[in-house]
Design an enzyme around this catalytic site. Structure first.
Site, PDB file in Angstrom:
ATOM      1  N   HIS A 166      19.954  42.273  70.862  1.00 11.39           N
ATOM      2  CA  HIS A 166      20.108  43.707  70.643  1.00 11.39           C
ATOM      3  C   HIS A 166      20.383  44.393  71.976  1.00 11.39           C
ATOM      4  O   HIS A 166      20.140  43.826  73.044  1.00 11.39           O
ATOM      5  CB  HIS A 166      18.852  44.314  70.002  1.00 11.39           C
ATOM      6  CG  HIS A 166      17.660  44.329  70.904  1.00 11.39           C
ATOM      7  ND1 HIS A 166      16.916  43.203  71.200  1.00 11.39           N
ATOM      8  CD2 HIS A 166      17.069  45.338  71.596  1.00 11.39           C
ATOM      9  CE1 HIS A 166      15.926  43.500  72.017  1.00 11.39           C
ATOM     10  NE2 HIS A 166      16.001  44.798  72.285  1.00 11.39           N
ATOM     11  N   CYS A 196      41.407  55.828  93.417  1.00  4.78           N
ATOM     12  CA  CYS A 196      40.136  55.428  92.817  1.00  4.78           C
ATOM     13  C   CYS A 196      39.645  54.152  93.493  1.00  4.78           C
ATOM     14  O   CYS A 196      40.385  53.160  93.576  1.00  4.78           O
ATOM     15  CB  CYS A 196      40.311  55.209  91.310  1.00  4.78           C
ATOM     16  SG  CYS A 196      38.918  54.361  90.515  1.00  4.78           S
TER      17      CYS A 196
END
Length: 359
Positions: A166, A196
């Protein structure tokens, strides 16, 4: 109700989560055992053991909060932040505080207790990635909320209390300080170079190759030059985009493959270590940022963070990233095949207008 309190020196916000409180004698040196399959609330057929689902990708004809799902999202039973209430920002003498408004959700990635993220078929990992995207798109409509952090804890060393595969999503009403530091650093580089920094990193790493773990049409996975931890691996898109929730379908397909390969290499090479991964993405209240670039950081928990690291901010990494990347490149991961043909996705709780657009 949880509350947020601000450190007036460094600007860090801390969540004071009253409902997760434990009595002093509950804090013991030995960690609590991780729940196994016999008592796991995330296994198929035990849906009544979790709060009602927010979203599920499930078989047609199956009912919400029942079996028949592939990926399922539920509220965390012990949330760090709660969706109800107003922010109630106010001063407390020299300090600042606000109500702990936000969201804390659990993404259950498979109904099978014994699978790991690395052993899921890539089609199932794609479902998980689309769930990530769906939940961010939904929650960013809430004007109280500013940033969503998706993360996965695996194993005792990674902070997991349940072994069933999970991940989690915590959405906050402020930008976490680590995200703010990343954005500030990348903005300084952009103002100086006009580019960037993450795009430059991808270009340099693919040109040099010695720290690259995996290179695909849409992503480069590499051990960063200044790795804090042994075998730390970043997954960075080749196309500039500041927000994960804007990911296009071809990139989702490719990312499922990359994530499966990277996690599989770590499991095979390091004997299934504890690890964390975190999806770093820009805040909701910013449009596309030319200086910031979403990415995933995968951090195996092979060393301990102790006094020197906490006190100085320095990390001691005994494995050079060049050696780590070379080792991981040599690990071959088989691609698992799905057990059945792909099935349509449907929401178990609320309509998802885009769902029919994604196979």
């Amino acid at each position: 109700m949880p509350e947020l309190r601000k450190d007036p020196i460094v600007g860090r916000w801390v969540i004071i989560a009253h409902e997760r409180a434990r009595r002093p004698h509950d804090f013991k040196a030995a960690p609590a055992p991780i729940a196994g399959a016999q008592t796991c609330p995330f296994c198929e057929g035990r849906e009544e053991m979790t709060p009602p689902e927010i979203l599920a990708y499930r078989d047609f004809g199956s009912r919400p909060n029942g079996p028949g799902w592939r990926v399922r999202v539920v509220p965390n039973r012990f949330p760090a932040l709660k969706i109800e209430g107003e922010l109630d920002k106010r001063g407390d003498g020299i300090y600042d505080r606000m109500a702990g408004v936000g969201a804390h959700e659990v993404i259950i990635e498979s109904p099978d207790h014994h699978l790991t993220m690395a052993s899921l078929p890539e089609a199932n990992i794609r479902d998980v990635l689309w769930v990530y995207r769906d939940r961010l798109v939904d929650l960013k409509r809430d004007r109280r909320l500013v940033h969503g952090m998706l993360f996965k804890n695996v194993g005792e060393g990674g902070g997991a209390s349940l072994e069933h595969t999970h991940s989690q999503l915590i959405v906050t009403p402020i930008v976490p300080i680590s995200v703010w530091e990343e954005m500030t650093g990348s903005l300084e580089f952009y103002n100086y170079r006009g580019r960037c920094i993450y795009c430059d990193m991808v270009q340099q790493e693919t040109a040099v190759e010695k720290r690259v773990v995996l290179d695909t049409p849409h992503f480069t996975a590499f051990c960063p030059y200044a790795s804090r931890f042994p075998f730390e691996t970043w997954i960075v898109p080749k196309t500039h985009e500041s927000h994960f929730e804007n990911i296009p379908k071809p990139a989702v397909d490719d990312l499922a493959h990359v994530l499966h390969q990277v996690l599989g290499k770590l499991e095979l090479a390091l004997d299934s270590p504890s690890y964390n991964y975190i999806v770093h993405t820009a805040p909701f209240d910013h449009s596309g940022l030319p200086h910031y670039h979403w990415h995933i950081e995968v951090i195996p928990r092979l060393t301990k963070v102790a006094g020197f690291e906490w006190g100085s901010g320095f990390y001691i990494n005994p494995v050079p990233p060049e050696h780590a990347a070379a080792f991981l490149r040599e690990v071959e991961v088989a691609t698992p095949q799905p057990g059945a043909a792909a099935r349509e996705r449907v929401s178990g709780a609320r309509p998802q207008p885009h769902a029919s657009k994604v196979p």
